[in-house]
Motif scaffolding. Structure first.
Motif, PDB file in Angstrom:
ATOM      1  N   UNK A   1       0.844  -1.196   0.000  1.00 16.21           N
ATOM      2  CA  UNK A   1       0.000   0.000   0.000  1.00 16.21           C
ATOM      3  C   UNK A   1       0.879   1.246   0.000  1.00 16.21           C
ATOM      4  N   UNK A   2       0.326   2.346  -0.490  1.00 13.18           N
ATOM      5  CA  UNK A   2       1.161   3.497  -0.820  1.00 13.18           C
ATOM      6  C   UNK A   2       1.414   4.444   0.351  1.00 13.18           C
ATOM      7  N   UNK A   3       1.938   3.877   1.444  1.00 16.72           N
ATOM      8  CA  UNK A   3       2.452   4.721   2.528  1.00 16.72           C
ATOM      9  C   UNK A   3       3.682   4.042   3.100  1.00 16.72           C
ATOM     10  N   UNK A   4       4.530   4.815   3.729  1.00 18.05           N
ATOM     11  CA  UNK A   4       5.868   4.328   4.034  1.00 18.05           C
ATOM     12  C   UNK A   4       5.887   3.274   5.133  1.00 18.05           C
ATOM     13  N   UNK A   5       4.925   3.281   6.053  1.00 21.37           N
ATOM     14  CA  UNK A   5       4.867   2.221   7.053  1.00 21.37           C
ATOM     15  C   UNK A   5       4.689   0.860   6.401  1.00 21.37           C
ATOM     16  N   UNK A   6       3.829   0.812   5.391  1.00 19.18           N
ATOM     17  CA  UNK A   6       3.616  -0.438   4.658  1.00 19.18           C
ATOM     18  C   UNK A   6       4.866  -0.829   3.884  1.00 19.18           C
ATOM     19  N   UNK A   7       5.587   0.165   3.375  1.00 17.81           N
ATOM     20  CA  UNK A   7       6.839  -0.121   2.678  1.00 17.81           C
ATOM     21  C   UNK A   7       7.859  -0.727   3.634  1.00 17.81           C
ATOM     22  N   UNK A   8       7.872  -0.248   4.876  1.00 21.51           N
ATOM     23  CA  UNK A   8       8.811  -0.779   5.870  1.00 21.51           C
ATOM     24  C   UNK A   8       8.542  -2.257   6.134  1.00 21.51           C
ATOM     25  N   UNK A   9       7.266  -2.632   6.269  1.00 24.65           N
ATOM     26  CA  UNK A   9       6.927  -4.041   6.482  1.00 24.65           C
ATOM     27  C   UNK A   9       7.510  -4.912   5.375  1.00 24.65           C
ATOM     28  N   UNK A  10       7.228  -4.519   4.140  1.00 26.49           N
ATOM     29  CA  UNK A  10       7.628  -5.337   2.994  1.00 26.49           C
ATOM     30  C   UNK A  10       9.143  -5.335   2.820  1.00 26.49           C
ATOM     31  N   UNK A  11       9.781  -4.212   3.095  1.00 27.55           N
ATOM     32  CA  UNK A  11      11.237  -4.149   2.958  1.00 27.55           C
ATOM     33  C   UNK A  11      11.926  -5.172   3.854  1.00 27.55           C
ATOM     34  N   UNK A  12      11.480  -5.244   5.110  1.00 24.08           N
ATOM     35  CA  UNK A  12      12.083  -6.190   6.054  1.00 24.08           C
ATOM     36  C   UNK A  12      11.725  -7.625   5.680  1.00 24.08           C
ATOM     37  N   UNK A  13      10.467  -7.871   5.325  1.00 26.25           N
ATOM     38  CA  UNK A  13      10.058  -9.216   4.930  1.00 26.25           C
ATOM     39  C   UNK A  13      10.824  -9.669   3.689  1.00 26.25           C
ATOM     40  N   UNK A  14      10.946  -8.794   2.717  1.00 25.87           N
ATOM     41  CA  UNK A  14      11.657  -9.123   1.473  1.00 25.87           C
ATOM     42  C   UNK A  14      13.116  -9.456   1.764  1.00 25.87           C
ATOM     43  N   UNK A  15      13.756  -8.632   2.574  1.00 20.55           N
ATOM     44  CA  UNK A  15      15.167  -8.857   2.885  1.00 20.55           C
ATOM     45  C   UNK A  15      15.371 -10.224   3.532  1.00 20.55           C
ATOM     46  N   UNK A  16      14.531 -10.553   4.503  1.00 21.62           N
ATOM     47  CA  UNK A  16      14.698 -11.816   5.213  1.00 21.62           C
ATOM     48  C   UNK A  16      14.329 -13.021   4.348  1.00 21.62           C
ATOM     49  N   UNK A  17      13.284 -12.884   3.557  1.00 23.37           N
ATOM     50  CA  UNK A  17      12.907 -13.979   2.666  1.00 23.37           C
ATOM     51  C   UNK A  17      14.031 -14.283   1.674  1.00 23.37           C
ATOM     52  N   UNK A  18      14.668 -13.239   1.188  1.00 23.26           N
ATOM     53  CA  UNK A  18      15.722 -13.435   0.194  1.00 23.26           C
ATOM     54  C   UNK A  18      17.043 -13.867   0.828  1.00 23.26           C
TER      55      UNK A  18
ATOM     56  N   UNK B   1      12.906 -15.474  -3.985  1.00 26.70           N
ATOM     57  CA  UNK B   1      12.960 -14.290  -4.826  1.00 26.70           C
ATOM     58  C   UNK B   1      11.650 -13.541  -4.633  1.00 26.70           C
ATOM     59  N   UNK B   2      11.735 -12.293  -4.166  1.00 27.85           N
ATOM     60  CA  UNK B   2      10.537 -11.541  -3.801  1.00 27.85           C
ATOM     61  C   UNK B   2      10.324 -10.372  -4.752  1.00 27.85           C
ATOM     62  N   UNK B   3       9.116 -10.263  -5.250  1.00 33.52           N
ATOM     63  CA  UNK B   3       8.698  -9.138  -6.083  1.00 33.52           C
ATOM     64  C   UNK B   3       7.744  -8.283  -5.261  1.00 33.52           C
ATOM     65  N   UNK B   4       8.034  -7.002  -5.118  1.00 29.69           N
ATOM     66  CA  UNK B   4       7.143  -6.093  -4.381  1.00 29.69           C
ATOM     67  C   UNK B   4       6.545  -5.087  -5.352  1.00 29.69           C
ATOM     68  N   UNK B   5       5.258  -4.837  -5.181  1.00 27.14           N
ATOM     69  CA  UNK B   5       4.555  -3.919  -6.077  1.00 27.14           C
ATOM     70  C   UNK B   5       3.631  -2.996  -5.285  1.00 27.14           C
ATOM     71  N   UNK B   6       3.726  -1.703  -5.587  1.00 23.89           N
ATOM     72  CA  UNK B   6       2.863  -0.728  -4.939  1.00 23.89           C
ATOM     73  C   UNK B   6       1.454  -0.817  -5.504  1.00 23.89           C
ATOM     74  N   UNK B   7       0.469  -0.808  -4.610  1.00 21.78           N
ATOM     75  CA  UNK B   7      -0.904  -0.948  -5.059  1.00 21.78           C
ATOM     76  C   UNK B   7      -1.856  -0.501  -3.955  1.00 21.78           C
ATOM     77  N   UNK B   8      -2.838   0.336  -4.281  1.00 21.95           N
ATOM     78  CA  UNK B   8      -3.854   0.705  -3.302  1.00 21.95           C
ATOM     79  C   UNK B   8      -4.693  -0.511  -2.948  1.00 21.95           C
ATOM     80  N   UNK B   9      -5.273  -0.507  -1.766  1.00 22.49           N
ATOM     81  CA  UNK B   9      -5.908  -1.705  -1.233  1.00 22.49           C
ATOM     82  C   UNK B   9      -7.032  -2.308  -2.070  1.00 22.49           C
TER      83      UNK B   9
END
Length: 322
Positions: A50-67, A73-81
């Motif tokens: 979702x298009x706010x930075x708190x949501x970006x923080x969640x995915x950034x940490x999850x992506x880093x650890x998953x990879x 291999x993690x693909x992240x995409x911005x998208x409104x709910x």
């Protein structure tokens, strides 16, 4: 972070760089039939942001650890709910990690009716939306913190955009808010004015703070900026269950909303270690705000911010591992 709440939440505007329009278009265009049979051996994961930075923080940490820890291999995409729910429900994405319960019709469609989306568990963060003024304004005019006195200050809060009414500063027009109805139903002499995005709203708020200018804004917690700007919430009529239904009759405050994760059902059942890790992912408001501040406040890349947090917090993320 819809950055509406289930009984009045939001869909927030864009602050996230590098996860933009092409990815969103590809997923949205492909939201037809569901994907088939994600197996435990599939090492690809798609997370929606979702298009706010708190949501970006969640995915950034999850992506880093998953990879880095689980070899995905993690693909992240911005998208409104609303669009994100379609993507997850139709098998075009695997999970959304921060949902403010702002699209109950989508929840009913994909959880209850189609049964293609499942609850992925609590994020560990409770969200709250409200109307806020800077503390310097509240200190000078303490009664502004009671909604019954807002009209008294409408003239002090006028802008060229709001005309003869007081301005209620909003973020993105894509946010689902109850503010227009609250204003109308409480007979307030105010007008919502949209900055255009979370980033633009933050810029406007910082500018007003620097000039010690009075303003009132739709705002929320958690939000990293709250550690930099001293804001005080205006007391609206207390939230009670059902007071915002139908939304056109709303004349109460927003509720507190425990933020949740949602997953495509097939991924939740057959996504192996990745699915288990995401179900286990749970952190605090303070932890999310720290990563968000590094990204939006300090200008770090999402990957660098995630790496910094991961290196200092193994005692937290170690518990998420399958």
């Amino acid at each position: 972070m819809s950055r509406s709440v289930r009984n009045g939440k939001r869909i927030r505007g864009s602050l996230i760089a590098g996860v933009g329009v092409l990815g969103l278009t590809a997923v949205a265009a492909g939201c037809g039939a569901a994907e088939t049979d994600k197996g435990a051996g599939d090492k690809n994961v798609t997370l929606l942001v979702p298009s706010w930075v708190g949501a970006e923080a969640n995915v950034a940490v999850a992506k880093y650890l998953l990879e880095e820890e689980l070899d995905y291999k993690v693909k992240s995409q911005q998208m409104d709910e609303p669009v994100a729910w379609d993507a997850i429900g139709r098998g075009k994405a695997d999970a959304i990690m921060e949902d403010w319960r702002g699209v109950p019709k989508k929840e009913k469609q994909y959880i209850d009716q189609k049964k293609t989306v499942v609850d992925g568990g609590d994020l560990g963060v409770t969200g709250h939306i409200g109307w806020y003024v800077p503390k310097y304004f509240a200190d000078a005019h303490p009664d502004v913190l009671d909604w019954k006195n807002l009209n008294k200050y409408a003239k002090d809060l006028r802008t060229t955009e709001s005309g003869d009414k007081g301005q209620l500063l909003e973020g993105s027009p894509s946010y689902t808010t109850n503010d227009k109805y609250i204003i109308d139903n409480l007979d307030l002499d105010f007008k919502p004015v949209y900055a255009g995005s979370e980033a633009a709203q933050i810029t406007e708020m910082k500018k007003n703070f620097k000039a010690k200018k009075p303003f009132i804004s739709y705002w929320w917690t958690p939000q990293w900026l709250n550690s930099e700007l001293d804001l005080v919430e205006v007391k609206l009529p207390a939230y009670k269950d059902g007071c915002d239904k139908p939304v056109e009759k709303t004349k109460c405050a927003y509720p507190n909303t425990p933020l949740k994760k949602f997953m495509n059902k097939d991924f939740a059942e057959n996504g192996g270690d990745a699915a288990e890790f995401l179900k286990n992912f749970k952190w605090s408001t303070e932890q999310q705000n720290q990563v968000a501040q590094w990204i939006a406040g300090d200008g770090m890349s999402a990957e660098a911010a995630a790496e910094k947090w991961v290196k200092a917090n193994k005692s937290t993320w170690g518990k998420w591992m399958p």
